[in-house]
Each structure stands twice: as C-alpha cells, then as structure tokens.
Enzyme design. Structure first.
Site, PDB file in Angstrom:
ATOM      1  N   ASP A 252      -4.272  -5.232   2.408  1.00 24.24           N
ATOM      2  CA  ASP A 252      -5.521  -5.924   2.735  1.00 24.24           C
ATOM      3  C   ASP A 252      -5.543  -7.363   2.248  1.00 24.24           C
ATOM      4  O   ASP A 252      -6.350  -8.163   2.699  1.00 24.24           O
ATOM      5  CB  ASP A 252      -6.704  -5.161   2.120  1.00 24.24           C
TER       6      ASP A 252
ATOM      7  N   ASN B 190       0.852  -1.189   0.000  1.00 24.02           N
ATOM      8  CA  ASN B 190       0.000   0.000   0.000  1.00 24.02           C
ATOM      9  C   ASN B 190       0.882   1.231   0.000  1.00 24.02           C
ATOM     10  O   ASN B 190       2.017   1.165   0.465  1.00 24.02           O
ATOM     11  CB  ASN B 190      -0.825   0.041   1.289  1.00 24.02           C
TER      12      ASN B 190
ATOM     13  N   LYS C 196     -15.210  -1.505  13.766  1.00 24.48           N
ATOM     14  CA  LYS C 196     -13.975  -1.944  14.427  1.00 24.48           C
ATOM     15  C   LYS C 196     -13.954  -1.634  15.926  1.00 24.48           C
ATOM     16  O   LYS C 196     -12.928  -1.780  16.573  1.00 24.48           O
ATOM     17  CB  LYS C 196     -12.769  -1.309  13.722  1.00 24.48           C
TER      18      LYS C 196
ATOM     19  N   PHE D  12      -7.392   5.030  11.644  1.00 28.58           N
ATOM     20  CA  PHE D  12      -7.298   6.046  10.607  1.00 28.58           C
ATOM     21  C   PHE D  12      -8.215   5.635   9.461  1.00 28.58           C
ATOM     22  O   PHE D  12      -8.375   4.439   9.201  1.00 28.58           O
ATOM     23  CB  PHE D  12      -5.858   6.157  10.077  1.00 28.58           C
TER      24      PHE D  12
ATOM     25  N   LYS E 205     -16.439   2.832   9.985  1.00 30.35           N
ATOM     26  CA  LYS E 205     -15.260   2.125  10.522  1.00 30.35           C
ATOM     27  C   LYS E 205     -15.228   2.152  12.048  1.00 30.35           C
ATOM     28  O   LYS E 205     -14.811   1.187  12.682  1.00 30.35           O
ATOM     29  CB  LYS E 205     -13.969   2.704   9.937  1.00 30.35           C
TER      30      LYS E 205
ATOM     31  N   LYS F  84      11.866 -16.760  -8.499  1.00 26.77           N
ATOM     32  CA  LYS F  84      11.446 -15.620  -9.317  1.00 26.77           C
ATOM     33  C   LYS F  84      10.583 -16.099 -10.493  1.00 26.77           C
ATOM     34  O   LYS F  84      10.977 -17.021 -11.219  1.00 26.77           O
ATOM     35  CB  LYS F  84      12.685 -14.895  -9.831  1.00 26.77           C
TER      36      LYS F  84
HETATM   37  N1  CTP Z   1      -6.397  -1.690   9.277  1.00 30.54           N
HETATM   38  C1  CTP Z   1      -6.001  -2.781  10.013  1.00 30.54           C
HETATM   39  N2  CTP Z   1      -5.825  -3.992   9.388  1.00 30.54           N
HETATM   40  C2  CTP Z   1      -6.069  -4.121   8.076  1.00 30.54           C
HETATM   41  C3  CTP Z   1      -6.488  -3.004   7.315  1.00 30.54           C
HETATM   42  C4  CTP Z   1      -6.659  -1.801   7.955  1.00 30.54           C
HETATM   43  O1  CTP Z   1      -5.779  -2.644  11.216  1.00 30.54           O
HETATM   44  N3  CTP Z   1      -5.875  -5.295   7.509  1.00 30.54           N
HETATM   45  C5  CTP Z   1      -6.580  -0.395   9.980  1.00 30.54           C
HETATM   46  C6  CTP Z   1      -5.692   0.723   9.484  1.00 30.54           C
HETATM   47  O2  CTP Z   1      -4.480   0.762  10.209  1.00 30.54           O
HETATM   48  C7  CTP Z   1      -6.532   1.951   9.755  1.00 30.54           C
HETATM   49  C8  CTP Z   1      -7.951   1.452   9.623  1.00 30.54           C
HETATM   50  O3  CTP Z   1      -7.881   0.028   9.758  1.00 30.54           O
HETATM   51  O4  CTP Z   1      -6.345   2.458  11.032  1.00 30.54           O
HETATM   52  C9  CTP Z   1      -8.637   1.781   8.352  1.00 30.54           C
HETATM   53  O5  CTP Z   1      -7.890   1.346   7.255  1.00 30.54           O
HETATM   54  P1  CTP Z   1      -8.411   1.595   5.766  1.00 30.54           P
HETATM   55  O6  CTP Z   1      -7.413   1.009   4.801  1.00 30.54           O
HETATM   56  O7  CTP Z   1      -8.814   3.020   5.588  1.00 30.54           O
HETATM   57  O8  CTP Z   1      -9.743   0.771   5.724  1.00 30.54           O
HETATM   58  P2  CTP Z   1     -10.150  -0.705   5.630  1.00 30.54           P
HETATM   59  O9  CTP Z   1     -10.659  -1.116   6.961  1.00 30.54           O
HETATM   60  O10 CTP Z   1      -9.069  -1.559   5.055  1.00 30.54           O
HETATM   61  O11 CTP Z   1     -11.379  -0.641   4.654  1.00 30.54           O
HETATM   62  P3  CTP Z   1     -11.469  -0.184   3.111  1.00 30.54           P
HETATM   63  O12 CTP Z   1     -10.128  -0.554   2.506  1.00 30.54           O
HETATM   64  O13 CTP Z   1     -12.610  -0.966   2.608  1.00 30.54           O
HETATM   65  O14 CTP Z   1     -11.717   1.302   3.120  1.00 30.54           O
END
Ligand code: CTP
Length: 410
Positions: free
Chosen positions: A286, A217, A348, A330, A344, A296
């Site tokens: 994700d 990411n 969460k 975040f 969120k 490779k």
């Molecule tokens: N986060 C996490 N673990 C993951 C993905 C995200 O703990 N596997 C946490 C991030 O650190 C952040 C929050 O979840 O604090 C939101 O992350 P974000 O990428 O904005 O959202 P997602 O929950 O992944 O949802 P989406 O991608 O559908 O917006």
C-alpha cells in the site's frame, strides 16, 4: 505417438544444465535433436549432447549457409516443440527482430511448432528494457517463456537471470507436448470460458528501501495462480500480472512479472481495456518508500526513518474506468470481515468480492486451502467451507460467468 523436441543451445554457462534437460527428456521417451550455436560449443562439447540425445548434433562451426537451407527445414518439420535452453539475450533479440543468420535461428523461423525459451543471462541484461521489450513482443506473438530464477549468477551478480532448473523446463515441455491432445480434450469437455479474456493479478509487490532491502505484503500468490490456471483450463485467454513469487504457470498463460505496485498498475491499465473480467487476488504494497536509497544504508544509527507515501489503488483505478468488465476484488481481513468487504465493493466499484478471514486456520497465506465468503454488488452473500484454492478458483469463476450472463441479459 512420436514426440520430438528440437533443442537449441546457445552460448552461456547454463549449457551444462541443458545437458541435464536432454537426459531428462530422453528418460521421458522423447526424441531430442540438438542444434548448438557457435558460442555454445565453447561451453560444452557437442559430443556431450550427441551422446545424451543419441542423435547427431547440428553445429554451425563448419556448416555453410547452403547446408542450413536443407537442414533447417527438416528439423523445423520434425519438431513438436522447440526449446531454446539456455536462451541468451542475443538469440531472443534475433528472433524478435526476425533475424535468421545461423542454423538455430533459421530453424526457429521455419518452424510451426510451439517455441519455448528458457532465458539465462546476467541480471542487468535480463532487466534491460530492450530484452524485456523483446520478450513481451515474442510473448504477444505466441512464443513461450520459462521464467529464469533468482539467485547467485555465474557472473558474480545476485538477481534474476539464472536459467530455470531442468525439472521445471522438462515439465513445461511435457505440458506443451500434451496440450494438443490432453488439454484440448479437457477444454472440449469444459471450455465454458472460451472466448473470454481474463486479467488476473497475484502475489505481493515489493517497494525498495535500498538495493538489498524492501517492504512488502504477505502473499504466496497461490490463490491468484489457481484462478489463472482454472480460467486457462476452461478455455479463457489469460493475462497474469504477478509480483515476485516462487510459482510457475502453464506456458499458455500470458505472464507479466512486476515488482512494485506502480508497475502492477501500469501492466493492469494496459491490459484492462481488452478484457472481460478482472480478478484481483494480488496483495499490492500500500505504500512506497519516498526516501529510498540507491546505495545500501549502513547501520550508523539505532533508528532510521522511512517516509512512506500511499501507492495508487489499482482496483479502485480500474473500477473508475469500468466499461462492462466484471471486476472482482479480494478482502483479506482479520476482523469485521463482512462490513469491510461490503465497504470495498462500494469504494472500488466492484461486481464481487472474495472475503476471507486470513487469521482462520486453513485460510490465508502460504496454505493450499481457503475459506471464503462471496459477496456480490447486489448484496447477495454465500459462505463456503474450507476447500483447496483450485476448487475455490472454479467457484469464483462460476460466479463470474453468472455475472457475465446477467450483464448480457440486461
Ligand atoms: N488492491 C489494489 N491496489 C492496492 C491495494 C489493494 O488493487 N494498492 C486490491 C487488492 O488486490 C484486493 C483489494 O484491493 O483485491 C483489497 O485489498 P486489501 O489489502 O484487503 O484492502 P485495501 O483496499 O488495501 O484496504 P485496507 O488495507 O485498508 O484494508
């Protein structure tokens, strides 16, 4: 005020960079005494360090164990900071195991100074679980580490293990030397987070496709590091779990480096029961690659198919196990910021979310500023103008303090 560094030099090709470290420390007006292990003397002649440090160099080549007994105490007492650079897997292992069988390790054992290691070794050695366990053990005991960098190693391998560059090592030593005075003064001025334990995550995580490719990411780690530094400066005990980033942090912060989302989850799960607050600024990948390859992938066809499976959601996992901790997430969005952020919080089990539109100029990736909105679980929303990430960090921490106070009042 005299400032003395006792520097241990152990056997590795990075010894040549250690000479530069001595010269830079001297330019800062710091007294330097060098102890070289027997193997270090194969790489650089002690005369180099004697000339640069303007002090006799202690080596083990001709010393007898009787001689150490006197010498190590004198040097151990003289040191305000002990720096081991380069630090081999061997010296780290010996110190972790309590072995004191030469001048350097006996001095380390006898010293009450702050001790900082700058590891340098082959990537496979550095990643060896025994070395990592030794580092963890020593960090937990209050020893400091300056992360090695990644790149081409002298052994021909590419990866993590190259000793940090001399300017970074020197700035870390200077920080440690000034901590007793400056930081304690700063902490005395504003130590409102003293006694509080924080877990902060930062940076991206990476998921392997093959040994040379990965998916990840976008994230520089700057926001998470700013929160960790600000909390530490305000007296908190800080554990920082970070994905691969090009940032360094204050030596007093307990830094845990991870690569994948599952590794980040494991480190967070371990730290979680002991902390009062979690700030989850990381951008974990994700998905992981189910069909990743150990070799490779060759470009035999025009397309390849990656099978991706969802990674665990770290924040959601912690949210389901919350026992009084303040949990801050975040939300980095490009549209419907507020709606997604509020969703969120609920999904969460968060106490607060830092929502930002990463498409806005001055917010988002790789910049030093942020524009954000704080939304708390009770629905309150505050919007903030553009500010530096370290100013943002202090505001986030102020709000966490308020939430902590509200919790104790209940
Ligand atoms: N986060 C996490 N673990 C993951 C993905 C995200 O703990 N596997 C946490 C991030 O650190 C952040 C929050 O979840 O604090 C939101 O992350 P974000 O990428 O904005 O959202 P997602 O929950 O992944 O949802 P989406 O991608 O559908 O917006």
């Amino acid at each position: 005020m005299s400032r003395n560094v006792v520097m241990g030099v152990t056997g590795g090709i990075a010894c040549y960079k250690a000479a530069d470290v001595v010269s830079r420390l001297k330019k800062e007006g710091i007294g330097v005494d060098v102890i070289m292990t027997k193997n270090a003397c194969h790489f650089v002649d002690p005369l180099t360090f004697r000339t640069l440090s303007k002090n006799p160099v202690v080596t083990d080549t001709f010393a007898t164990p009787e001689a150490w007994k006197v010498g190590h105490v004198a040097l151990a007492e003289k040191a305000d900071v002990m720096l081991i650079a380069p630090a081999t897997a061997n010296v780290i292992g010996k110190v972790a195991a309590g072995i004191a069988d030469d001048m350097l390790t006996t001095t380390i054992m006898a010293s009450r100074a702050k001790i900082v290691f700058a590891p340098a070794m082959n990537v496979n050695m550095y990643e060896n679980p025994i070395v990592q366990e030794n580092i963890r053990r020593l960090k937990a005991l209050g020893y400091y580490f300056i992360e090695p960098g990644s790149g081409m190693l002298a052994c021909g391998y590419e990866g993590k293990g190259r000793m940090a560059e001399p300017p970074e090592i020197v700035s870390c030593v200077l920080k440690l030397l000034s901590e007793d005075t400056e930081t304690t003064e700063r902490k005395a001025e504003n130590s409102d987070l003293a006694g509080k334990r924080f877990l902060v995550t930062a940076g991206p995580t990476t998921e392997k496709i093959d040994p040379v490719r990965y998916i990840s990411n976008r994230s520089s780690g700057k926001m998470g590091f700013a929160v960790a530094e600000a909390a530490f400066a305000r007296g908190a005990d800080v554990t920082l779990v970070t994905g691969p980033v090009k940032l360094s942090c204050s030596p007093g912060i307990r830094r845990i480096d991870v690569s994948t989302t599952r590794e980040m989850l494991k480190a967070c799960e371990k730290a979680f029961p002991e902390v009062d607050a979690v700030v989850k600024a990381a951008a974990p990948a994700d998905f992981y690659v189910v069909n990743s390859c150990d070799h490779k992938i060759k470009k035999k066809s025009d397309t390849i198919t990656l099978e991706l499976a969802q990674n665990p959601d770290i924040l959601k996992t912690l949210g389901s196990r919350k026992e009084g901790q303040i949990l801050v997430g975040f939300a980095a969005e490009t549209r419907n910021l507020e709606t997604y952020a509020r969703e969120k919080i609920a999904a969460k089990n968060l106490d607060m979310i830092v929502a930002n539109d990463v498409s806005a100029p001055g917010a988002g990736f790789d910049v030093d500023t942020n524009i954000f909105t704080l939304i708390t679980a009770d629905g309150r929303k505050t919007e903030y103008e553009k500010m530096t990430k370290s100013e943002a960090a202090d505001i986030i921490l102020d709000r966490i303090m308020e939430l902590m106070e509200q919790k104790t009042e209940k």
